[in-house]
Design a protein around this motif. Structure first.
Motif, PDB file in Angstrom:
ATOM      1  N   PHE A 155       0.819  -1.198   0.000  1.00 38.43           N
ATOM      2  CA  PHE A 155       0.000   0.000   0.000  1.00 38.43           C
ATOM      3  C   PHE A 155       0.858   1.255   0.000  1.00 38.43           C
ATOM      4  CE2 PHE A 155      -2.852   3.141   2.181  1.00 38.43           C
ATOM      5  CZ  PHE A 155      -3.833   3.168   1.208  1.00 38.43           C
ATOM      6  N   GLU A 156       0.380   2.257  -0.728  1.00 39.31           N
ATOM      7  CA  GLU A 156       0.996   3.588  -0.720  1.00 39.31           C
ATOM      8  C   GLU A 156       0.031   4.549  -0.044  1.00 39.31           C
ATOM      9  OE1 GLU A 156       2.895   5.220  -4.340  1.00 39.31           O
ATOM     10  OE2 GLU A 156       1.468   6.873  -4.148  1.00 39.31           O
ATOM     11  N   ASN A 157       0.495   5.180   1.027  1.00 43.89           N
ATOM     12  CA  ASN A 157      -0.340   6.096   1.805  1.00 43.89           C
ATOM     13  C   ASN A 157       0.220   7.510   1.699  1.00 43.89           C
ATOM     14  OD1 ASN A 157      -2.385   6.902   3.607  1.00 43.89           O
ATOM     15  ND2 ASN A 157      -0.967   6.762   5.334  1.00 43.89           N
ATOM     16  N   ARG A 158      -0.622   8.427   1.286  1.00 46.19           N
ATOM     17  CA  ARG A 158      -0.208   9.822   1.161  1.00 46.19           C
ATOM     18  C   ARG A 158      -0.526  10.555   2.460  1.00 46.19           C
ATOM     19  NH1 ARG A 158       1.129  12.756  -3.220  1.00 46.19           N
ATOM     20  NH2 ARG A 158       0.445  11.050  -4.580  1.00 46.19           N
ATOM     21  N   THR A 159       0.506  11.077   3.137  1.00 49.74           N
ATOM     22  CA  THR A 159       0.339  11.798   4.392  1.00 49.74           C
ATOM     23  C   THR A 159       0.830  13.231   4.220  1.00 49.74           C
ATOM     24  OG1 THR A 159       2.534  11.379   5.351  1.00 49.74           O
ATOM     25  CG2 THR A 159       0.892   9.622   5.553  1.00 49.74           C
ATOM     26  N   GLU A 160       0.621  14.055   5.237  1.00 49.13           N
ATOM     27  CA  GLU A 160       1.084  15.445   5.159  1.00 49.13           C
ATOM     28  C   GLU A 160       2.604  15.522   5.175  1.00 49.13           C
ATOM     29  OE1 GLU A 160       0.731  16.469   9.923  1.00 49.13           O
ATOM     30  OE2 GLU A 160      -0.868  17.128   8.552  1.00 49.13           O
TER      31      GLU A 160
END
Length: 466
Positions: free
Chosen positions: A362-367
């Motif tokens: 999984f690729e998770n986009r965070t701040e």
């Protein structure tokens, strides 16, 4: 770091066709997107690396946009798997199909990285387009005598009912092209039938032809009716008399040393062969995000024997490196080449999302940027790396978060019989936490498998040797 996937983890370039031009390795493929359920939703991009250091990948940029084809100015059709060849005039020719449009486009550039400019559609002398036998998945070879061959074909009979009047091809098709790289010189004919009597049905031609000439032998690599594997056939002629030789790779290791259960979540496969500084490699792709899409490119070293045979090779974490990692430092979760559950192992079907029931990359986009990890590690999940060169009795840390109770064991084998370490876990963490495990392992090369048994779910970000 040289590993699988070979490109940065935020890049999704499946169907990789590798070529060496001017001492650099170039990758041409379609372009998926993280966690997008569609195939090939992005424009073409090119990556390259110097042959002497395959850790130094360079993003060359967008090489061709789907809207540059005059038949697709509204961008309604996706750019499916392409191929590139250096023409006799020194220019580079990009061959592509726009999903199910039943035609081949050609674009041209003076540089291997592009950008490519629309050049024309593959056609006959009278200007009519090549549409017979479902133009799909082009592969191009310029032979030593200067003759130019275009291979293609999609032998999936289910498409005839799913996409209107489309007629599947009876195998891998071939036409000869004129020197203009556009005009067909011969009518399409079958060079490898999908009903070849010499080939077991599950290994018969399905799609994704990739042609190479190695020494005096022609190698036709293709995706089989099983879809998860790349098989190959060889012949003494570029357009006939090909003989099935075997499987080169399965992205689930099915068939490798008799294995019949996938070590990873399998879907489609597509790739090609390339020689780099005296070694040969096969390129292929894997699935991520619990989808049949979001595919990433991988590669493995192979050996071509004196008689031209290639034995099936396993999927690895080290890929183009060609040898195990040192058991030192930190390794990201996403280079794990094994990911499965003992009680389920579905094939990734298009249009279905398996995130609720299966673990996944999984690729998770965070701040703070992108994170890449294995998500939804639930009861009976096992994941692992091939392979490490370990010192005796090492200590490791797993970087985890989630809510779970149970145990994690570390083993040297997939069956879990050679246990090296074990720990109980009772975690309720929203941030990443390192968890230590001491291993009782002999020195030497070993795979590492991790088994979770318990309730709840975990996410796994990194493996650290301490």
């Amino acid at each position: 770091m040289i590993c699988n996937p070979y490109l940065p983890p935020y890049e999704y370039v499946p169907d990789g066709e590798p070529y060496v031009f001017q001492d650099r390795l170039y990758i041409y493929g379609s372009h998926d997107q993280a966690n997008n359920p569609g195939f090939c939703v992005e424009d073409y991009v090119v990556w390259s690396a110097p042959c002497e250091d395959l850790s130094k990948w360079k993003y060359e940029g967008i090489s061709y946009k789907r809207t540059e084809d005059p038949h697709n100015e509204d961008g309604a059709h996706a750019l499916f798997a392409p191929d590139v060849v250096r023409g006799k005039d020194g220019n580079y020719y990009l061959y592509y199909c726009l999903d199910f449009l039943e035609e081949f486009g050609v674009a041209r550039s003076s540089q291997p990285q592009g950008p490519f400019t629309f050049y024309g559609h593959v056609r006959r002398q009278d200007g009519s387009l090549l549409k017979e036998f479902f133009p799909y998945d082009p592969s191009v070879l310029i032979d030593d005598d200067g003759r130019i061959y275009l291979y293609y074909g999609f032998s999936a009979h289910f498409i005839s009912g799913s996409f209107g009047k489309i007629t599947p091809s009876p195998g891998c098709m071939v036409v000869q092209l004129e020197d203009d790289m556009l005009t067909i010189k011969t009518e399409p004919k079958v060079c490898l039938s999908c009903e070849d009597a010499s080939c077991p049905p599950e290994h018969a031609y399905f799609e994704a032809p990739s042609m190479r000439k190695i020494n005096d032998l022609y190698y036709l690599v293709y995706s089989s009716q099983s879809q998860h594997e790349l098989c190959y056939a060889t012949g003494r002629y570029p357009d006939k008399d090909f003989t099935y030789r075997g499987v080169i790779i399965s992205n689930g290791d099915i068939g490798y040393r008799g294995n019949q259960k996938a070590v990873n979540y399998v879907g489609t496969n597509h790739g090609g062969l390339v020689g780099i500084q005296g070694e040969w490699y096969i390129f292929y792709h894997r699935n991520t995000h619990g989808l049949a899409t979001s595919r990433q490119g991988c590669a493995e070293r192979i050996v071509i024997k004196e008689d031209g045979a290639i034995e099936q090779v396993p999927v690895t974490s080290y890929g183009l490196r060609g040898k195990p990692f040192e058991g030192k430092g930190e390794y990201p979760a996403y280079i794990a080449c094994y990911l499965e559950r003992s009680d389920t192992q579905p094939k990734m079907s298009y249009g279905k999302d398996y995130k609720e029931t299966e673990p996944y990359f999984f690729e998770n986009r965070t701040e703070n940027g992108l994170e890449h990890y294995i998500a939804n590690i639930i009861n009976n999940t096992k994941w692992g790396y091939h392979a490490f060169d370990l010192d005796k009795n090492v200590s490791i840390q797993l970087v985890l978060k989630g809510q779970a109770e149970g145990n994690i064991s570390v083993c040297a084998d997939r069956e879990g019989d050679q246990q090296l370490g074990r720990m109980n876990i009772n975690m309720d963490a929203e941030e990443w936490v390192p968890v230590a495990i001491d291993l009782q392992n002999p020195a030497g090369i070993s795979n590492l498998y991790f088994f979770f048994h318990g309730t709840g779910s975990l996410n796994f970000k990194a493996l650290i040797f301490v």
